[in-house]
Design an enzyme around this catalytic site. Structure first.
Site, PDB file in Angstrom:
ATOM      1  CB  SER A 141      -0.892  -0.031   1.252  1.00 34.16           C
ATOM      2  OG  SER A 141      -1.651   1.148   1.345  1.00 34.16           O
ATOM      3  CE  LYS A 167      -4.727   0.066   0.375  1.00 35.78           C
ATOM      4  NZ  LYS A 167      -5.529  -0.699   1.336  1.00 35.78           N
ATOM      5  CE  LYS A 169      -3.979   3.720   1.908  1.00 37.62           C
ATOM      6  NZ  LYS A 169      -5.263   3.309   2.510  1.00 37.62           N
ATOM      7  CG  ASP A 195      -7.743   2.554   0.281  1.00 32.89           C
ATOM      8  OD1 ASP A 195      -8.867   3.095   0.351  1.00 32.89           O
ATOM      9  OD2 ASP A 195      -7.214   1.953   1.236  1.00 32.89           O
ATOM     10  CD  GLU A 220      -8.928  -0.693   0.410  1.00 36.93           C
ATOM     11  OE1 GLU A 220      -8.010  -1.075  -0.351  1.00 36.93           O
ATOM     12  OE2 GLU A 220      -8.814  -0.701   1.642  1.00 36.93           O
ATOM     13  CE  LYS A 269      -7.581  -2.104   6.408  1.00 40.12           C
ATOM     14  NZ  LYS A 269      -7.592  -0.623   6.438  1.00 40.12           N
ATOM     15  N   GLY A 297      -4.374  -4.157   5.936  1.00 44.97           N
ATOM     16  CA  GLY A 297      -3.388  -3.905   6.984  1.00 44.97           C
ATOM     17  C   GLY A 297      -3.628  -2.569   7.633  1.00 44.97           C
TER      18      GLY A 297
HETATM   19  O1  OSB Z   1      -7.267   2.000   4.222  1.00 47.96           O
HETATM   20  O2  OSB Z   1      -6.211   0.183   4.065  1.00 47.96           O
HETATM   21  C1  OSB Z   1      -6.314   1.307   4.554  1.00 47.96           C
HETATM   22  C2  OSB Z   1      -3.295   2.032   6.795  1.00 47.96           C
HETATM   23  C3  OSB Z   1      -3.888   2.753   7.791  1.00 47.96           C
HETATM   24  C4  OSB Z   1      -5.233   3.041   7.716  1.00 47.96           C
HETATM   25  C5  OSB Z   1      -5.989   2.594   6.627  1.00 47.96           C
HETATM   26  C6  OSB Z   1      -5.403   1.827   5.628  1.00 47.96           C
HETATM   27  C7  OSB Z   1      -4.017   1.574   5.694  1.00 47.96           C
HETATM   28  C8  OSB Z   1      -3.275   0.864   4.676  1.00 47.96           C
HETATM   29  C9  OSB Z   1      -1.996   0.197   5.124  1.00 47.96           C
HETATM   30  O3  OSB Z   1      -3.581   0.858   3.499  1.00 47.96           O
HETATM   31  C10 OSB Z   1      -1.800  -1.168   4.619  1.00 47.96           C
HETATM   32  C11 OSB Z   1      -0.607  -1.819   5.301  1.00 47.96           C
HETATM   33  O4  OSB Z   1      -0.656  -2.045   6.537  1.00 47.96           O
HETATM   34  O5  OSB Z   1       0.365  -2.100   4.604  1.00 47.96           O
HETATM   35 MG    MG Z   2      -8.451   0.914   2.898  1.00 45.62          MG
END
Ligand code: OSB
Ligand code: MG
Length: 378
Positions: A141, A167, A169, A195, A220, A269, A297
């Site tokens: 991510s 992924k 953001k 995401d 996402e 999660k 995660g």
């Molecule tokens: O939206 O998936 C999410 C981390 C903190 C809060 C929300 C998200 C995330 C991540 C991290 O995308 C994924 C990871 O732990 O590698």
């Molecule tokens: Mg997410």
């Protein structure tokens, strides 16, 4: 069934671990992770650790590390302390009774019960949960970057390292142009997804429909963190599958998503849904409806990661999970061995009981900035 699942000691600890690079999502940035760990001991002296995934600020869900600390010391912890349980599922029932919300706080205890049970039986946690995989395909991510060039550099390196899902953001102002740059640089076959962490509304519908040109594996959680119904309208207009994360707070919301076609994929999660019992239920429901799931995660330490890896070994976790290796997050992790990823982009599921990795207790002790023993209720 023997009623030998009994917690005799619950200790909360806060440690601070600096991330190797700041992680920016549409609703905020994390530079150092404030992590809440639980040290759990059963009546026979077996010990394990769990992690509460709540962040420093309530920008993902209403919980934060400080509300979780309060919930565990005030409500959840005293309920379990000294109480004989027949199974982790019974523990989940006890924890949920007449308490609304505080899922991440609850999950830290519930998942700890599964790990303790796994230790007691000498059976791998993954097996205890019903897992069938020996390794987990791994995704990364990538936080919001300064500009498309920085993103391309980061994403190309990740693909090179073997990650099976990239992924990205996004937020308004850092979306189409960024994703287009990544698609061009990584090629048509690269498994790219986005995401948004709730950065859009239905007013952005015409803009979001342009995502279809990018051939993303999924988008996402584009709309509000607790929304299902509005995502129906979006999914109707989009070819790209919508994946829900924040909105799926439990089995009922998963049922809603499936019934209404508000999305076609779920990111599970365990912290968000209050633990493994709920995660398994959502997993099973999705399997019945041919909805693929994957393990998300929350920037976990190696302790939380052990739980995610075990969960992701269940058969319907058909899409690479956000279970990146330790070195993606930390200069050094608090478990031994650290989590690693092979050249095929896979993390190996441990075969030992409990977490399947050793916890560096000396390091945790040195890193602890706050500590509290759960006291029995009077
Ligand atoms: O939206 O998936 C999410 C981390 C903190 C809060 C929300 C998200 C995330 C991540 C991290 O995308 C994924 C990871 O732990 O590698
Ligand atoms: Mg997410």
């Amino acid at each position: 069934m023997t009623r030998d699942l009994k917690l005799s000691r619950i200790v909360l600890r806060e440690i601070h671990l600096p991330l190797r690079e700041p992680f920016r999502i549409s609703s905020g940035v994390t530079t150092t992770r404030r992590i809440l760990l639980l040290e759990l001991e059963d009546a026979s002296g077996i010990k394990t650790w769990s992690e509460c995934v709540a962040g420093e600020s309530p920008n993902y869900s209403p919980e934060s590390i400080d509300t979780a600390w309060l919930a565990i010391t005030t409500w959840f912890g005293p309920r379990l302390l000294g109480r004989s349980l027949g199974s982790p599922e019974e523990g989940d029932q006890v924890l949920s009774e007449d308490i609304r919300g505080h899922q991440m706080a609850r999950a830290a205890l519930e998942m700890g019960l599964w790990a303790l049970r796994s230790e007691q039986l000498g059976q791998p946690l993954a097996k205890l949960l019903g897992g069938t995989r020996e390794s987990i395909a791994t995704g990364i991510s990538i936080g919001i970057q300064e500009d498309p060039e920085a993103l391309v550099e980061r994403a190309s390196a990740a693909l090179e390292e073997g990650y099976r899902k990239i992924k990205i953001k996004i937020k308004p102002g850092a979306d189409l142009e960024f994703l287009h740059a990544a698609r061009t640089a990584l090629g048509d076959d690269a498994p790219i997804m986005a995401d948004a962490n709730n950065a859009y509304t239905l007013d952005d519908l015409d803009h979001l429909v342009k995502l279809d040109d990018l051939q993303l594996v999924m988008i996402e959680q584009p709309l509000a963190w607790d929304d299902v119904v509005r995502h129906v309208e979006l999914q109707r207009r989009l070819e790209t599958p919508v994946c829900l994360d924040e909105s799926i707070s439990g089995i009922e919301r998963a049922e809603d998503m499936i019934r209404l076609d508000a999305g076609r994929i779920i990111n599970i999660k365990p912290g968000r849904v209050a633990g493994f019992a709920a995660s398994k239920a959502i997993h099973d429901l999705c399997a019945e409806h041919d909805i693929p799931v994957w393990c998300g995660g929350m920037l976990e330490s190696g302790i939380g990661r052990a739980y995610n890896v075990a969960l992701a070994s269940l058969p319907n976790f058909r899409i690479p999970g956000d279970v990146s290796p330790s070195a993606r997050y930390w200069a050094s992790d608090i478990v031994e061995p650290e989590w690693t990823m092979n050249a095929n982009g896979e993390v190996t599921v441990p075969t030992g009981p409990g977490l399947g990795v050793a916890v560096d207790e000396e390091r945790i002790e040195a890193l602890t900035v706050r500590r509290e023993d759960v006291k029995a209720s009077v």
